[in-house]
Enzyme design. Sequence first.
Site, PDB file in Angstrom:
ATOM      1  N   THR A   1      -6.129 -29.436  12.083  1.00 26.95           N
ATOM      2  CA  THR A   1      -5.220 -30.215  12.927  1.00 26.95           C
ATOM      3  C   THR A   1      -4.288 -29.210  13.615  1.00 26.95           C
ATOM      4  OG1 THR A   1      -3.463 -30.360  11.277  1.00 26.95           O
ATOM      5  CG2 THR A   1      -5.192 -32.060  11.168  1.00 26.95           C
TER       6      THR A   1
ATOM      7  N   THR B   1       5.195 -32.936  -3.563  1.00 25.01           N
ATOM      8  CA  THR B   1       6.511 -32.507  -3.097  1.00 25.01           C
ATOM      9  C   THR B   1       7.629 -33.116  -3.936  1.00 25.01           C
ATOM     10  OG1 THR B   1       8.042 -32.827  -1.259  1.00 25.01           O
ATOM     11  CG2 THR B   1       6.294 -34.416  -1.416  1.00 25.01           C
ATOM     12  N   ASP B   2       8.784 -32.463  -3.942  1.00 24.34           N
ATOM     13  CA  ASP B   2       9.947 -33.027  -4.635  1.00 24.34           C
ATOM     14  C   ASP B   2      10.511 -34.245  -3.892  1.00 24.34           C
ATOM     15  OD1 ASP B   2      11.039 -31.686  -2.433  1.00 24.34           O
ATOM     16  OD2 ASP B   2      12.567 -30.598  -3.574  1.00 24.34           O
ATOM     17  N   GLU B   3      10.061 -34.442  -2.627  1.00 29.30           N
ATOM     18  CA  GLU B   3      10.633 -35.526  -1.815  1.00 29.30           C
ATOM     19  C   GLU B   3      10.268 -36.906  -2.372  1.00 29.30           C
ATOM     20  OE1 GLU B   3      10.530 -34.818   2.416  1.00 29.30           O
ATOM     21  OE2 GLU B   3      10.366 -32.667   2.113  1.00 29.30           O
TER      22      GLU B   3
ATOM     23  N   TYR C   1       6.601 -39.925   5.141  1.00 29.49           N
ATOM     24  CA  TYR C   1       5.925 -38.770   4.519  1.00 29.49           C
ATOM     25  C   TYR C   1       6.038 -38.850   3.002  1.00 29.49           C
ATOM     26  CZ  TYR C   1       5.509 -34.030   2.582  1.00 29.49           C
ATOM     27  OH  TYR C   1       5.179 -32.954   1.800  1.00 29.49           O
TER      28      TYR C   1
ATOM     29  N   LYS D   1       3.131 -39.384   0.083  1.00 28.64           N
ATOM     30  CA  LYS D   1       2.870 -38.414  -0.997  1.00 28.64           C
ATOM     31  C   LYS D   1       3.055 -39.095  -2.362  1.00 28.64           C
ATOM     32  CE  LYS D   1       1.998 -34.562  -0.755  1.00 28.64           C
ATOM     33  NZ  LYS D   1       0.698 -33.827  -0.583  1.00 28.64           N
TER      34      LYS D   1
END
Length: 353
Positions: free
Chosen positions: A40, A134-136, A159, A163
């Site tokens: 991408t 991810t920590d998000e 996002y 995840k």
Amino acid sequence: MNYQKTILVTGGAGFIGSHVVRLLVNKYPAYRIINLDKLTYAGNLNNLSDVEHADNYAFVKGDITDAGFITSLFEEHRFDMVVHLAAESHVDRSIANPIEFVITNVVGTCVLLNAARNIWKDDYSGKRFYHISTDEVYGTLGESGLFTETTPYDPHSPYSASKASSDHFVRAYHDTYGMPVVISNCSNNYGSFQFPEKLIPLAINNIKNMKPIPVYGKGENVRDWLWVEDHARAIDVILHNGKNGDTYNIGGFNEWKNIDLIHLLCRIMDNKLQREPGTSAKLITYVTDRPGHDMRYAIDAQKLNRELGWKPSVDFEQGLEKTVEWYLANQHWLEQVTSGAYKQYYEQQYATN
Ligand code: NAD
Ligand code: TYD
């Protein structure tokens, strides 16, 4: 050659993936590393030019959401392990186009899980599906506290929601089908080969070109920054020694307010470009905040340290300086990735400011 293991790395042409591929190809000549990437806007084979001719490395262009193609790839290579990094990874793009994130991050992960299960289900020994997250997914912190492996999920952006969803599917395959999985949730990475839509390379590129540095809101949001090669080392350790079904948090023990980080970067850039001190900081421009902008992320990575002996190796100021040097020395790479579609993205993203 008869390889000891065949490992599929997805998203290996991206920022973190390219560091993981490089580490595995160089450190394990007895492993065959297959890098599957759709290429991408974020995927770039130039990120891997130093290993592209290695005997134990091969690149396959393809889409993780294409179930027929993924099934035949698993049948052909009968992978021992999967290190899954392919994803849409930029929060701002997820706000503009959430569906793409659901398709790649959620559906793509499920397609891979399913293909792995179909091939492995009669004998899971020696097999491993390693999902990079991810920590998000944990949401946002107040002024104190750290994310641990047991912090409840509370994602806020499309996002992080995508995840989080993919993490849940990975755990579901472990709990329902006994699939040997492991997950790691890492804080913000920085270093070479990062696409200049993320804060640090975007700011370096703009400072170099004397363009405004867009700081969202008041610049008070806090991120915990980790040198990308330390993340790749952590992935190597967890891939080999992580416990099946477990989660490991990875972080830099290194919290910075965005505005403080930008000031540090400006000082480093003034120095490297031999500009009058204070020149770059004049480019700081406060712009409209990101909707749903998480205030603070900070990781407690003690489990990984205690159980598997990993800790970050690079001091932040040194890492940032090395990163600046890399971007200044790799002008051609930057020009190549910021030509064409990047300009259109940039104009749309920062149009209202
Ligand atoms: P990136 O955007 O630089 O790279 C993603 C790669 O995935 C690209 O090479 C892209 O071509 C490929 N890809 C995208 N869609 C695909 C598809 N459908 N099929 C095959 N390949 C596809 O991302 P990154 O920053 O290197 O992040 C890698 C992983 O690490 C992601 O899963 C991300 O969520 C996670 N992560 C990133 C950070 C960070 O700070 N960058 C922190 C923690 C976790
Ligand atoms: P980013 O690099 O996009 O990573 P993430 O959103 O995954 O943490 O952003 C890091 C921080 O910098 C985040 O708080 C948003 C902020 N930011 C800006 O202030 N300006 C920008 O132009 C960008 C891209 C990010």
